[in-house]
Design an enzyme around this catalytic site. Structure first.
Site, short mmCIF file in Angstrom:
data_model
loop_
_atom_site.label_atom_id
_atom_site.label_comp_id
_atom_site.label_asym_id
_atom_site.label_seq_id
_atom_site.Cartn_x
_atom_site.Cartn_y
_atom_site.Cartn_z
N GLY A 176 30.68 24.48 32.90
CA GLY A 176 30.78 25.93 32.82
C GLY A 176 31.22 26.40 31.44
N THR B 57 24.12 25.24 36.02
CA THR B 57 23.28 24.27 36.72
C THR B 57 24.15 23.40 37.63
N CYS C 27 29.50 18.31 23.48
CA CYS C 27 28.75 17.93 24.70
C CYS C 27 27.31 18.44 24.58
N LEU C 28 27.18 19.67 24.05
CA LEU C 28 25.84 20.25 23.91
C LEU C 28 24.97 19.41 22.99
N ARG D 137 21.41 18.44 24.21
CA ARG D 137 20.24 18.89 23.44
C ARG D 137 19.40 17.70 23.01
N GLY E 163 -8.11 27.38 33.53
CA GLY E 163 -8.66 28.61 34.10
C GLY E 163 -7.82 29.09 35.27
N GLU F 77 20.97 25.72 26.38
CA GLU F 77 21.40 24.75 25.35
C GLU F 77 21.14 25.28 23.94
N GLY F 78 21.29 26.59 23.76
CA GLY F 78 21.01 27.22 22.47
C GLY F 78 19.58 27.70 22.47
N PHE G 28 25.96 34.08 11.42
CA PHE G 28 26.82 34.50 12.53
C PHE G 28 28.07 35.23 12.07
P1 TGC Z 1 31.20 27.38 14.58
O1 TGC Z 1 32.26 28.00 13.73
O2 TGC Z 1 29.85 27.13 13.99
O3 TGC Z 1 31.74 26.00 15.17
C1 TGC Z 1 33.01 25.88 15.82
C2 TGC Z 1 33.48 24.45 15.68
O4 TGC Z 1 32.57 23.58 16.37
C3 TGC Z 1 31.97 22.63 15.45
N1 TGC Z 1 30.56 22.47 15.85
C4 TGC Z 1 30.09 21.41 16.52
N2 TGC Z 1 30.69 20.28 16.90
C5 TGC Z 1 29.95 19.39 17.58
N3 TGC Z 1 28.65 19.58 17.89
C6 TGC Z 1 28.03 20.73 17.53
N4 TGC Z 1 26.75 20.93 17.87
C7 TGC Z 1 28.74 21.70 16.80
N5 TGC Z 1 28.45 22.93 16.30
C8 TGC Z 1 29.56 23.39 15.72
C9 TGC Z 1 32.14 23.26 14.08
O5 TGC Z 1 32.14 22.29 13.07
C10 TGC Z 1 33.49 23.94 14.24
O6 TGC Z 1 34.48 22.92 14.17
P2 TGC Z 1 35.94 23.23 13.58
O7 TGC Z 1 36.62 21.89 13.55
O8 TGC Z 1 35.73 23.84 12.22
O9 TGC Z 1 36.59 24.19 14.52
O10 TGC Z 1 31.09 28.28 15.90
P3 TGC Z 1 30.44 29.69 16.15
O11 TGC Z 1 31.35 30.43 17.09
O12 TGC Z 1 30.08 30.35 14.85
O13 TGC Z 1 29.13 29.31 17.01
C11 TGC Z 1 28.04 28.88 16.42
C12 TGC Z 1 26.87 28.67 17.44
C13 TGC Z 1 26.16 29.99 17.67
C14 TGC Z 1 25.92 27.73 16.74
C15 TGC Z 1 27.30 28.06 18.77
O14 TGC Z 1 28.25 28.78 19.42
C16 TGC Z 1 26.13 27.76 19.69
O15 TGC Z 1 25.60 26.67 19.65
N6 TGC Z 1 25.69 28.73 20.60
C17 TGC Z 1 24.72 28.42 21.64
C18 TGC Z 1 25.44 28.30 22.96
C19 TGC Z 1 24.83 27.26 23.86
O16 TGC Z 1 24.07 26.41 23.43
N7 TGC Z 1 25.21 27.29 25.11
C20 TGC Z 1 24.76 26.31 26.05
C21 TGC Z 1 25.51 26.39 27.36
S1 TGC Z 1 25.36 24.95 28.36
C22 TGC Z 1 23.79 24.97 28.90
O17 TGC Z 1 22.97 25.75 28.55
C23 TGC Z 1 23.46 23.89 29.85
S2 TGC Z 1 21.85 23.87 30.44
C24 TGC Z 1 21.94 22.42 31.27
C25 TGC Z 1 20.73 21.98 31.93
O18 TGC Z 1 20.43 22.49 33.03
O19 TGC Z 1 20.09 21.04 31.41
P1 FAD Z 2 21.92 35.99 24.79
O1 FAD Z 2 22.95 35.23 24.03
O2 FAD Z 2 22.30 37.35 25.28
O3 FAD Z 2 20.61 36.13 23.88
C1 FAD Z 2 19.56 37.06 24.17
C2 FAD Z 2 18.57 37.04 23.00
O4 FAD Z 2 19.27 37.45 21.79
C3 FAD Z 2 18.01 35.64 22.70
O5 FAD Z 2 16.67 35.76 22.29
C4 FAD Z 2 18.85 35.15 21.54
O6 FAD Z 2 18.17 34.20 20.72
C5 FAD Z 2 19.11 36.46 20.79
N1 FAD Z 2 20.30 36.39 19.96
C6 FAD Z 2 21.60 36.25 20.36
N2 FAD Z 2 22.42 36.19 19.30
C7 FAD Z 2 21.63 36.27 18.20
C8 FAD Z 2 21.87 36.23 16.81
N3 FAD Z 2 23.10 36.07 16.30
N4 FAD Z 2 20.81 36.34 15.96
C9 FAD Z 2 19.55 36.46 16.45
N5 FAD Z 2 19.25 36.49 17.77
C10 FAD Z 2 20.28 36.41 18.62
N6 FAD Z 2 25.14 27.59 30.68
C11 FAD Z 2 26.18 26.77 30.96
O7 FAD Z 2 27.29 26.92 30.44
N7 FAD Z 2 26.02 25.73 31.83
C12 FAD Z 2 24.86 25.47 32.46
O8 FAD Z 2 24.74 24.50 33.24
C13 FAD Z 2 23.73 26.34 32.20
N8 FAD Z 2 22.56 26.16 32.87
C14 FAD Z 2 21.57 27.08 32.72
C15 FAD Z 2 20.44 27.00 33.53
C16 FAD Z 2 19.44 27.96 33.42
C17 FAD Z 2 18.24 27.90 34.34
C18 FAD Z 2 19.53 28.98 32.44
C19 FAD Z 2 18.41 29.98 32.25
C20 FAD Z 2 20.65 29.07 31.63
C21 FAD Z 2 21.70 28.14 31.78
N9 FAD Z 2 22.88 28.26 31.03
C22 FAD Z 2 23.93 27.41 31.29
C23 FAD Z 2 23.09 29.41 30.15
C24 FAD Z 2 22.39 29.28 28.79
O9 FAD Z 2 23.01 28.35 27.98
C25 FAD Z 2 22.37 30.68 28.16
O10 FAD Z 2 21.46 31.46 28.90
C26 FAD Z 2 21.99 30.64 26.69
O11 FAD Z 2 23.01 30.05 25.91
C27 FAD Z 2 21.66 32.03 26.12
O12 FAD Z 2 22.62 32.96 26.47
P2 FAD Z 2 22.18 34.39 27.12
O13 FAD Z 2 21.24 34.11 28.23
O14 FAD Z 2 23.43 35.13 27.41
O15 FAD Z 2 21.35 35.12 26.00
#
Ligand code: TGC
Ligand code: FAD
Length: 387
Positions: free
Chosen positions: A134, A168, A241-242, A246, A342, A366-367, A386
Site C-alpha cells: 500500500g 493489488t 521496492c518499485l 518495475r 479485425g 509502477e510509475g 518535479f
Molecule cells: P526523490 O527526491 O526523487 O527521491 C526520494 C528518495 O528516494 C530515492 N529514490 C530511489 N531509491 C530507490 N529506487 C528508486 N527507484 C528511487 N527513486 C528515488 C532518492 O535517491 C531519494 O533518496 P534520499 O536518500 O535522497 O532521500 O522523490 P520525489 O518525491 O521527487 O519522487 C520522484 C518520483 C516521481 C520519481 C517518484 O515518487 C515516483 O517514482 N513516482 C511514481 C509512483 C509509483 O511508481 N507508484 C507505484 C505504486 S505501487 C504500484 O503501482 C504497484 S502495481 C503492482 C502490480 O499489480 O503489479
Molecule cells: P496521477 O498521479 O493522478 O496521474 C494522472 C496523469 O497525470 C498521468 O498521465 C500522469 O503521468 C500525469 N502526471 C502526474 N504528475 C505529473 C508530472 N509531474 N508531470 C507530468 N505529468 C504528470 N498502487 C499501490 O501502491 N499498490 C498497488 O498494488 C497498486 N496496484 C495497482 C493496480 C492497478 C490495476 C492500477 C490501475 C493501479 C495500481 N496502483 C497501485 C496505483 C498506481 O501506482 C497509480 O495509479 C500510479 O502511480 C499513478 O497514480 P494516479 O493514478 O493517481 O495518477
C-alpha cells in the site's frame, strides 16, 4: 492453444541452462494452467485463486530470496523470465507474482528484523500467506511523497490512520506492507488481516486487469506492534521496492507482446480477403515486422538489464528506461494486433483485447509512462521536473 515465442536474434544463446529451464517450466505452466482458464476468469472479473498454490509449488514466490527463508535463491534474470512467461498468459497473473515477490517479500527481506523474516517469508513463499503493498492514496499517485496516511507512536507500538487505493491483492491479503508518515517521514509497517480498525474492500468496475483483485485499504486507529515496523526511513524505502517490481514488469510485458504477435502471425496467415491471406498484403507485413523488431529490441534491453541487476549495477533510471520502453511497445503491439484481427480482435477467443486492456493499467502503475520520461529527463539533464 499453446503458443510459441519469437527469438529472431537467437537470444536464447545468451541465457544459461538454468535460466532457460526456469523459462520453460513457467511457459509450460502458463500453457497448461493459465491459458485454458484465464478468459473465463477475466470475463467474471475474478483472480483464479487456485493458481496461488501452484505458483508457490513452482518456487515462484521469493524467486531471488535466500533458501533459508523459503525462497528459490535464483537470480534476477530467472525472475524476469518467469514474469515474462506469466504475463504471456495474463498481466493479472504476473501482477499477483510481482506483488508477492518484489513488493512484499523484498521489503520484508531487506528491511525486516530477523524475527519478522522468519515469521513471514517462509509462509509467503509457500502461499500460506498472501501479501499486498500500500503506497498509492486517493490524492497521491505519482507523488507518493505527499501521502497523508500517518502513524503515531504509542506505548508498545503505533497507531495507524489513513487510506490507500488501487492496491493489488488487497482484499485477498493476509499481510499488507503499508507506507505511512511517522513524524513527517515515510516508513513501512506490516498490517495483518484481522487487526482491529483495518478493512480492505474490493474496488469494482474495472475494464482492465479484470483477472486481478484491486482494493482500498482503510486504517482507522489500527494498533501496530513495535515489531511490525520496517527498518527504513524515507521515500527510498518504497521506491527501492518499485525498482524490483518495475524490473519484473519490463520483462513481463514482453510476454504479452509475444502473445499478441504470435496470434497476429497465425491469424494473418489464415484469414483470406481479396482471394489471399491478409499476411500477403504489404501494410499487414509492415505491422508484423514492426512488432517483431520492437519485441526483439525489448528482449535485448531486458536481457542486459537482467545481467546488470545480477551484477548489482542496474540504476533505478535504467529500470525506468526499460519499464517505459517495453510497456510502450507492448501496448502498441496489442493495439496493432487488435487491428490485424479485425472484428475477431474484440472477441475473447483471441488474447489480444485482454492484453490490450490489461496493458493500459501496466502503463499507469509502477510509475506512469510520463513519470518515467521525467525520471530519465532528470538523469540526462540534471534538472528535475518535479521541483
Ligand atoms: P526523490 O527526491 O526523487 O527521491 C526520494 C528518495 O528516494 C530515492 N529514490 C530511489 N531509491 C530507490 N529506487 C528508486 N527507484 C528511487 N527513486 C528515488 C532518492 O535517491 C531519494 O533518496 P534520499 O536518500 O535522497 O532521500 O522523490 P520525489 O518525491 O521527487 O519522487 C520522484 C518520483 C516521481 C520519481 C517518484 O515518487 C515516483 O517514482 N513516482 C511514481 C509512483 C509509483 O511508481 N507508484 C507505484 C505504486 S505501487 C504500484 O503501482 C504497484 S502495481 C503492482 C502490480 O499489480 O503489479
Ligand atoms: P496521477 O498521479 O493522478 O496521474 C494522472 C496523469 O497525470 C498521468 O498521465 C500522469 O503521468 C500525469 N502526471 C502526474 N504528475 C505529473 C508530472 N509531474 N508531470 C507530468 N505529468 C504528470 N498502487 C499501490 O501502491 N499498490 C498497488 O498494488 C497498486 N496496484 C495497482 C493496480 C492497478 C490495476 C492500477 C490501475 C493501479 C495500481 N496502483 C497501485 C496505483 C498506481 O501506482 C497509480 O495509479 C500510479 O502511480 C499513478 O497514480 P494516479 O493514478 O493517481 O495518477
Amino acid at each position: 492453444m499453446p503458443i510459441s515465442a519469437p527469438d529472431y536474434y537467437f537470444l536464447d544463446e545468451l541465457y544459461t541452462e538454468e535460466e532457460l529451464l526456469v523459462r520453460q517450466t513457467v511457459r509450460d505452466f502458463t500453457d497448461s494452467e493459465v491459458l485454458p482458464i484465464i478468459e473465463d476468469a477475466y470475463q467474471k472479473g475474478i483472480f483464479p485463486m487456485h493458481l496461488a498454490q501452484k505458483l508457490a509449488d513452482l518456487g515462484l514466490f521469493g524467486i531471488t530470496i535466500d533458501e533459508k527463508y523459503g525462497g528459490a535463491g535464483a537470480n534476477y534474470t530467472c525472475y524476469g523470465l518467469a514474469m515474462q512467461e506469466l504475463e504471456r498468459g495474463d498481466s493479472g497473473v504476473r501482477s499477483f507474482a510481482s506483488v508477492q515477490n518484489s513488493l512484499v517479500m523484498f521489503p520484508i527481506n531487506q528491511y525486516g528484523s530477523e524475527e519478522i523474516k522468519m515469521k513471514w517469508l517462509p509462509k509467503l513463499a509457500r502461499a500460506e500467506a498472501i501479501g499486498c503493498f500500500g503506497l498509492t492514496e486517493p490524492d497521491f499517485g505519482s507523488n507518493p511523497g505527499g501521502m497523508v496516511t500517518n502513524a503515531k507512536k504509542i506505548d508498545g507500538g503505533y497507531l495507524l490512520n489513513g487510506a490507500k487505493m488501487w492496491i493489488t491483492n488487497g482484499t485477498l491479503a493476509d499481510l499488507a506492507v503499508v507506507w505511512a508518515k511517522l513524524d513527517g517521514v515515510v516508513t513501512g509497517f506490516l498490517v495483518e488481516k484481522g487487526m482491529k480498525g483495518f478493512t480492505a474492500p474490493e474496488m469494482h468496475g474495472k475494464h482492465s486487469l479484470r483477472a486481478s483483485v484491486t482494493s482500498e485499504l482503510i486504517f482507522d486507529d489500527v494498533e501496530i506492534p513495535d515489531g511490525n515496523r520496517l527498518n527504513i526511513n524515507g521515500l527510498k524505502g518504497p521506491l527501492s521496492c518499485l525498482t524490483r517490481a518495475r524490473y519484473g514488469i519490463q520483462y513481463g510485458v514482453i510476454g504479452a507482446a509475444m502473445s499478441v504477435y504470435e496470434s497476429s502471425l497465425d491469424y494473418s496467415k489464415s484469414r483470406i480477403q481479396f482471394g489471399k491471406p491478409i499476411a500477403g498484403f504489404q501494410i499487414v507485413q509492415e505491422k508484423l515486422v514492426w512488432m517483431l523488431t520492437e519485441i526483439t529490441k525489448a528482449q535485448l534491453v531486458a536481457w542486459r538489464l537482467g545481467r546488470l541487476m545480477d551484477e548489482g549495477r542496474a540504476t533505478p533510471q535504467q529500470v525506468s528506461f526499460a519499464k517505459r520502453n517495453n510497456v510502450d511497445i507492448a501496448i502498441q503491439a496489442a493495439r496493432i494486433s487488435r487491428d490485424i484481427h479485425g472484428a475477431n480482435g474484440i472477441l475473447g477467443e483471441y488474447p489480444v483485447m485482454r492484453h490490450a486492456a490489461n496493458l493500459e493499467s501496466v502503463r499507469t502503475y509502477e510509475g506512469t509512462h510520463d513519470i518515467h520520461t521525467l525520471i530519465l529527463g532528470n538523469d540526462i539533464t540534471g534538472i528535475s521536473a518535479f521541483e
